[in-house]
Each structure stands twice: as C-alpha cells, then as structure tokens.
Design an enzyme around this catalytic site. Sequence first.
Site, mmCIF file in Angstrom:
data_model
loop_
_atom_site.group_PDB
_atom_site.id
_atom_site.type_symbol
_atom_site.label_atom_id
_atom_site.label_comp_id
_atom_site.label_asym_id
_atom_site.label_seq_id
_atom_site.Cartn_x
_atom_site.Cartn_y
_atom_site.Cartn_z
ATOM 1 N N ARG A 140 -20.481 69.561 22.506
ATOM 2 C CA ARG A 140 -21.310 68.543 22.854
ATOM 3 C C ARG A 140 -19.820 66.859 22.924
ATOM 4 O O ARG A 140 -19.389 66.883 22.375
ATOM 5 C CB ARG A 140 -21.851 68.139 21.753
ATOM 6 C CG ARG A 140 -23.076 68.975 21.414
ATOM 7 C CD ARG A 140 -23.920 68.492 20.451
ATOM 8 N NE ARG A 140 -25.030 69.483 19.348
ATOM 9 C CZ ARG A 140 -25.674 68.929 18.327
ATOM 10 N NH1 ARG A 140 -25.545 68.205 17.594
ATOM 11 N NH2 ARG A 140 -26.546 70.300 18.094
ATOM 12 N N ASP B 181 -20.982 62.488 23.726
ATOM 13 C CA ASP B 181 -22.201 61.730 23.233
ATOM 14 C C ASP B 181 -22.146 60.670 24.627
ATOM 15 O O ASP B 181 -21.468 61.093 26.042
ATOM 16 C CB ASP B 181 -21.307 60.969 22.201
ATOM 17 C CG ASP B 181 -21.691 60.874 20.588
ATOM 18 O OD1 ASP B 181 -21.680 62.855 20.449
ATOM 19 O OD2 ASP B 181 -20.773 61.069 20.174
ATOM 20 N N TYR C 84 -9.422 66.470 23.473
ATOM 21 C CA TYR C 84 -9.752 66.606 23.916
ATOM 22 C C TYR C 84 -9.047 64.858 24.477
ATOM 23 O O TYR C 84 -7.341 65.354 23.509
ATOM 24 C CB TYR C 84 -10.417 65.600 22.862
ATOM 25 C CG TYR C 84 -12.073 65.553 22.518
ATOM 26 C CD1 TYR C 84 -13.287 64.803 23.596
ATOM 27 C CD2 TYR C 84 -11.967 66.848 22.111
ATOM 28 C CE1 TYR C 84 -14.595 66.183 23.326
ATOM 29 C CE2 TYR C 84 -13.246 67.137 21.471
ATOM 30 C CZ TYR C 84 -14.749 66.847 22.287
ATOM 31 O OH TYR C 84 -16.257 66.835 22.426
ATOM 32 N N ARG D 144 -12.998 59.693 18.696
ATOM 33 C CA ARG D 144 -13.240 58.499 18.851
ATOM 34 C C ARG D 144 -12.696 57.498 17.097
ATOM 35 O O ARG D 144 -11.947 56.477 17.365
ATOM 36 C CB ARG D 144 -14.650 57.735 19.439
ATOM 37 C CG ARG D 144 -15.046 58.116 20.135
ATOM 38 C CD ARG D 144 -16.495 58.066 20.875
ATOM 39 N NE ARG D 144 -16.239 56.772 21.360
ATOM 40 C CZ ARG D 144 -17.989 55.934 20.695
ATOM 41 N NH1 ARG D 144 -18.780 57.254 21.185
ATOM 42 N NH2 ARG D 144 -18.301 54.833 21.075
#
Length: 261
Positions: free
Chosen positions: A50, A52, A110, A195
Amino acid sequence: MRYFLEVAYDGTRFHGWQVQPNALSVQEVLNDCLRKVFRLPDVETIGSGRTDTGVHATQQWVHVDLPAVFAPEEIQYKLNRILPPDIAVGQVFPVGPEAHTRFDAVSRTYEYRITLEKNPFLVRHTYYLSRIPDVAQMNKAAQVLLEQEDFTTFSKVKGDTQHYRCTITYASWRQEGHLLIFTIQANRFLRGMVRLVVGTLLDVGKGKLTVPGFREAVERQNRALASGAAPAEGLFLHRVEYPPGYFDQQRLLFEAALAER
C-alpha cells in the site's frame, strides 16, 4: 489466467493505492481501465504493498486474473492507451494461479527524495529543505535500524497491524547534486513507517536529536518518541523484489495451467 503487472504512478492527486469510499485511488482507476479494456463486469487486483495519500511508486506490482490468454505486450499496450498520464504499466508477466504479488515478495525498497534547491519542477516529487542537514550523523542513526527488529516507535497509533517486527537490510542517505536521497530496504514495512523514520532522522540531521537519542527512541518502542512524519510528496515505493528465478518458474506454472484448460 493470472498476470503480474508492473505499475508506476505519480501519487499527487490520489488518496493512496487502495480503493476506498469517497476518495480517488490508483487501484480504483486501474480497476476501471481493466474492466473497460477486457470487458469485465468486475475485477479484483492485489498490490504488492500500500502507499498512502500523495505517495508515488516507480514499481508497484499488481496481480489480476483475466478471462483469456493475452500476450503481455498486448495487455501493456491496451492499458497504457486509456490510463491517465500519471499511471503507467511497464512489464507484464504471465504467472501461475497461486502467484501473489504481496505474499510472494521477499523485499521492498523505498526512496525518500529531498531537494536542497528550490525548484518548481520538483515540488510534487521532493521535499524542499533550505539548509542541508548533517548527512553523516543521519547515516550513523540509520545504521541503528539494521540492529533492531521491533519498530513500534514508527507505527501509526490506529494501525491494524498484528505485530511490529520488520527486518531492515539497508538504510542509507546519499547526495546527488542538489538531491538528498534516503534508501531503505526491508522484508516488510508498517503503514506510514518510512515517513516517520525519515522525519526522525531529519531531526538528527538538524541537531534536534542525537544518535544515542535516536537509538533510545527505537529501543523503547514508544510511538511518542518519533518525530513528525516527513511530507508524502518525497516518498516513492521504489522496488519490490521476488525470489531468484521467480518469473521463470511462474511462466512454467502458467503454461501448465493453460495446458489443463
């Protein structure tokens, strides 16, 4: 027949990857295009992870079951013709009926991108910092992540995760010109984790938190010790990897399933 689709997207105008009520998502747009192209009454897609609201992907894998056999290049061409400019399909692979983009993945990477130069052409894809942080100290702190297993500190308070254990195999900052890029690889990530990690590492780089303080924040497994999350626009799901030889093996399983029809 099942296929893996490699999907890239600019997440700026989307409320994340996953379909949700009353908000536009990448998955919703992709599903709609699949229904139109292959004339399906309904379609179910499963993503490898997923993302965001506002987060991008250079490589999101998606699997979907189609009612007939199609050449991979035909699937790619037909979908790209009607997908909006901010979503694109790359590689397409036929796979066996049990293949699963999420459960079969062995690692996810990421990238978080920061620009140190105010640039209007990067505003949607980087976080702007007017002063360079201490990259050496941030890299010292980032190495702490490789020694840990429980990342409760970097989990969302209202998450539905069953456990907070992740195996991080790489975490490092590098500078390329005016860009500062953080790369992190793990077997799995908690929702919003990257994050929160970046935001806390940036506090180290700004001198607001020491490396020992960062270690303590992680080891105490206390969400309140994490800094604020870094803005979404700088984050990219960069790469999702599968076991060696995975797609060759899946092609054989696809052919075996086809022979049984």
